[in-house]
Design an enzyme around this catalytic site. Sequence first.
Site, PDB file in Angstrom:
ATOM      1  N   HIS A 282       1.417  -6.949  -8.802  1.00 38.17           N
ATOM      2  CA  HIS A 282       1.592  -5.409  -8.278  1.00 38.17           C
ATOM      3  C   HIS A 282       2.904  -5.274  -6.783  1.00 38.17           C
ATOM      4  O   HIS A 282       2.649  -5.138  -6.532  1.00 38.17           O
ATOM      5  CB  HIS A 282       0.468  -5.052  -8.300  1.00 38.17           C
TER       6      HIS A 282
ATOM      7  N   CYS B  69      -3.229   1.681 -10.553  1.00 36.46           N
ATOM      8  CA  CYS B  69      -2.224   0.299 -10.671  1.00 36.46           C
ATOM      9  C   CYS B  69      -2.266  -0.826 -11.000  1.00 36.46           C
ATOM     10  O   CYS B  69      -1.815  -1.395 -11.475  1.00 36.46           O
ATOM     11  CB  CYS B  69      -1.983  -0.030  -8.906  1.00 36.46           C
TER      12      CYS B  69
ATOM     13  N   ASN C 117       6.515   1.039  -5.545  1.00 39.54           N
ATOM     14  CA  ASN C 117       5.121   0.896  -6.150  1.00 39.54           C
ATOM     15  C   ASN C 117       5.593   2.884  -7.280  1.00 39.54           C
ATOM     16  O   ASN C 117       4.661   3.640  -6.867  1.00 39.54           O
ATOM     17  CB  ASN C 117       4.443   1.589  -5.325  1.00 39.54           C
TER      18      ASN C 117
END
Length: 322
Positions: free
Chosen positions: A249, A113, A279
Amino acid sequence: MIRAIPVGIGHYLPDRIVPNSHFEDFLDTSDEWIRARSGIERRHFAAEGETTSQMATHAANAALADAGLTPADIDTIIVATSTPDLTFPSAATMVQDALGMETGFAFDVQAVCAGFVYALSQADAFIRSGQAARVLVIGAETFSRIMDWTDRTTCVLFGDGAGALILEGQETAGTPQDRGILATDLHSDGRYRNLLYVDGGVSTQSTGHLRMQGKEVFRHAVEKLAATADASLEKAGLTHDDVTWMVPHQANIRIITATAKKLGLPMDRVVTTVADHGNTSAASIPLALSVAASDGRIKRGDLLVTEAIGGGLAWGSVVLRW
């Protein structure tokens, strides 16, 4: 001073939109449960046969069109991904070929990520050193391919997509008021690798599925994301008061809210797309940047701080002026 200036942005999302209600048919979960714990309402899943490099190419073409550039104007392609099409070659070289770019160089960055933040840092270094004049930085993921569809704590959280940003070296005054990347801050700590990982890979001869200890990841995320954002701002000679937008993020709305609170930033200064995209790992920051730039929220001259944490654990931040 030569700075890496943003000159083009674009993104791509697969056509298939998957609402939370989709999971109610085969998991002990509900739309209300998912929203309450993550802020996610829907996500996009890649079509059968649709790959990471294909999505990355769509995003790249959108960024090139936004910048008014052609593939021949690009020196370097960096793709941040943990879900490449193949073990090798890199997804970046596949994008290079798809764009018809026969010069320069292309490679992948794998920091889960945090991948896009890591890739931005590398692009900044190439531009500052003179190794590249323009760098196409892409985050692209097909996390739907590594989900365990029996694990309700993970499979409802992730989605697919791609975002791309073009950075160009331009001479600036060398002050905190410059446009472009002003500071970066990167970290990792392999002691925490078992908090978020995929239980398979090439050398273990299995594909594997994503595994996560959600509570522990949350605990590390808020502390580390706020600390790295502070570090980047300090390196840039700026403070929280100078920030126009935090573009985090998009992992979980609770992590985003807690990090913003720790930084003293109200949520009306935070770009959030997690409700619509879920996500998307390394794609989440460029997706959020592209959406906010296209709808007019992010404007030329705005100061952005962007941060991410992912498996490794790996985390970091970037401060840039749009």
